[in-house]
Each structure stands twice: as structure tokens, then as C-alpha cells.
Enzyme design. Sequence first.
Site, PDB file in Angstrom:
ATOM      1  CG  ASP A 145       5.029  -7.976   7.106  1.00 14.07           C
ATOM      2  OD1 ASP A 145       3.814  -8.219   7.013  1.00 14.07           O
ATOM      3  OD2 ASP A 145       5.495  -7.185   7.942  1.00 14.07           O
ATOM      4  CG  HIS A 194       1.289  -6.134   8.282  1.00 10.59           C
ATOM      5  ND1 HIS A 194       2.609  -6.390   8.563  1.00 10.59           N
ATOM      6  CD2 HIS A 194       0.874  -5.282   9.242  1.00 10.59           C
ATOM      7  CE1 HIS A 194       2.974  -5.731   9.641  1.00 10.59           C
ATOM      8  NE2 HIS A 194       1.949  -5.037  10.078  1.00 10.59           N
ATOM      9  CB  SER A 217       3.781  -2.715  12.025  1.00 12.67           C
ATOM     10  OG  SER A 217       3.520  -3.994  12.493  1.00 12.67           O
TER      11      SER A 217
END
Length: 403
Positions: free
Chosen positions: A61, A95, A261
Amino acid sequence: MRAGAFRAVSRAAVALCVAGALVASAARAQAAGKGWELDALSVPAAHNISKGDGVTVAVIDSGIRRDHPVLDGRASEGPDFLGENDQKESWYGSHGTSMASHVLDVAPKAKVLGLRAIRDREDPDYQTWEESMARPNPQTAHAVRNAIRYAADHGARVISISLGTEDPFTPYDEGEAQAIQYALSKGVVVVASAGNDGDAQNLVAYPVGYPGVIGVAASTPSGGRAYFSTVHSYVDVAAPGVDIWGADVKSKGRVSEQGSSPAGALTAGVAALIVAKYPKLAPRQVADILQSTASHPDRHDPKTGYGVVNAAKALRAAGKVKAQPYVLPVNAEGAGGHFGPGDDGTPRRVGQPIDVAVLVVAVVLGLVALGMILGGVLLVRGGRRARRRSPGPLAAGTPPPQW
């Protein structure tokens, strides 16, 4: 521009989960395990069987903040495959830290290995699609494939990939497909989010579209598809993707977010529960177990696959499965597979440039446009002939023309 560089930047610009996961503006604290998503996945019951002890989940990520309170010392970080040194920046790992928290909410005794392969939107070097066209960054071209291979070589048993490209020009990367096959050949379960483009162009996305990857759609509390979740045949299962509480790097607490996600990361956590309890199961067997114990196992649809994952049922079913690892030879490029008995059952998708539905619509519209152009040309030419043949006013005494 090199296709690989364009593809990598496209991930940062139209990343199906980094750009698509919508984070609520106001943060509010919520203890792990209190969100609706864990009950929807039957995680509390699953914890009576497994909590993911000893399993490493690689989260590929935007990096992670190891000191975040929600992670509670359960995360480490490997190389930055973007080749940068941004760990001290306030926006770093926004994130990725959230995705790590979802994995650990489901598998609290697991360990997370963070591998940075994309940028957060707050990163000054983040590029939009238009910017990437003007200023390509070849350094990021192979970050995702390199991170996958690193994870496979450094003890990961599950890889969680909440990112992807929905770019109709360069969607398929042979190197990435080979990297995933390499990971599968080493017994690593690969989970990827389906995408957040379902209410728009709904393009084919990768890496979720590669053979052997467990594709996860985002679901609502009712078990249906979230309106944004991408719809394709490679969707295997679904997991909660609306109003999910993930770690927030700014507040050091949690914020509400939505997208495929978190759905992918939550499912990776369930895979970790299975692998921890039954480590000899092959990746294909883990995928089959997740599908056969989901909310509608007898009916597949491209919206939610076989339905919402049920962690407790999956673990109970896994205990009845005889592990049959089947390792195919791995060549220098990393091709091969570890899918359990047989192969992964998915045809190769080499060079698939665009979603078939989009292609059909484009062809139809193109034919309509061509027909309109030809019709216009014929009308113009016909009008010209008519004007040439129509006699104008004749002067007095002028004889009429002879046709």
C-alpha cells in the site's frame, strides 16, 4: 512514456482504493471490534477458533505508521519500493495504516508487514492522471510487482492489496501477473480489492483481475453490493465496505471510510485466521473455502461473487478439508502456481486491454457516428447536385437549358 511508468502513476491517480476510499471529515474514536463489519463477518465467533497467531500479512500500500496506537506494535515495515524517505512526513502511510488496522481487527494475533508501493493523495509527489501524462515517473513502474515478490520471499503467508489500476490503455502487466504466480507458488494467499468504479466506467482492474487472486467486492450492512463497487466476473466474495472504522494518522484514532479497500483488507484478515489454524492449505483451497462458506455459495454473481465472507463458517469448513498442496514448477520469470489440486481454473488474460462491455458500447457508438457522417456527406453531395441541376431565373429571351 513507458507503459509500466504510466501504469504505476495511474495507480496513484486513479487508484481504485486510494483515491476511491472516501474518508469522513470528522474523526471519532471507536474501539476495535465494535464496528458492524466484524459482526457481519462473524469474526467474534471465529476468534474461538483462530486469532491469526504467528501469521504475517503483507499490506502492499502507501506505507504504514508503525507507532499508531491502533496497530499496537503489531506492524513492521519493509523497503519503500518507491525509493523515497517520507516516513517522517505527517501524511505518510494514511491509506496503508488504515488497511493494516482492518487486517488486525480481524486477525489480532497476526503481524503486518507494510510495503510501500503507491503514494497517498496528500503526498506532494502524488500525480493526477493528467500530470502523469506530462511528467511520467519511471521509478514507480515496477513497485507493486517488486513488493509482491519481496513479500513472498520474506515470510508473508497472506498478501493484502487494496489498490489497482482502472486504466483502459495499460491495464495488464505481465510482470505483475508473474509476480502473483510466484507468490502463489510459494503458498501465499493473495487478496485484492475489486475496485470503486462500479457506478462509472466499470473497467477491468488489476491486480484483482489476475488469475489466482481472491477478488473482494464492497458490501453494505444488508449484504448487497455497495453502489461504487466494481462489477466483474473475477469478484469472488464480498466484505463490508461502507462506514468502516479504520486507523487515522492525523487523529491517532479512527475515522469512518468506505470503499472496496477495507473490504479487501478485512478479507485478508479472514484468510490469515484460516492459514494460522491450517497452515498446510494451499491458496486455491483457501479461496474455495471462502467461496463455499459465503452468504450465497450456490450462486455466483459479478456484483458480490459468492456473497459476504463468513469467517466462523470458513474456519469450521477448513477443518474438514484435506490439505493437498500442489506446486507447479517455477521458472526464472516466476511463472507457476500453487493452487491446491489442479490449477486455478482461470484462463490467462494476457493483453486484455479493456472491459468487453465497454468495447461493445464503443464499437456501437462508433458505427452510429460513422453512419451519421456518411449520411451527412450524402446529403451535402445530394444538395450540391440539386443546386447544379436547378435552373436559375432566366433572362428575358434566353432559351431553356438542354438536359
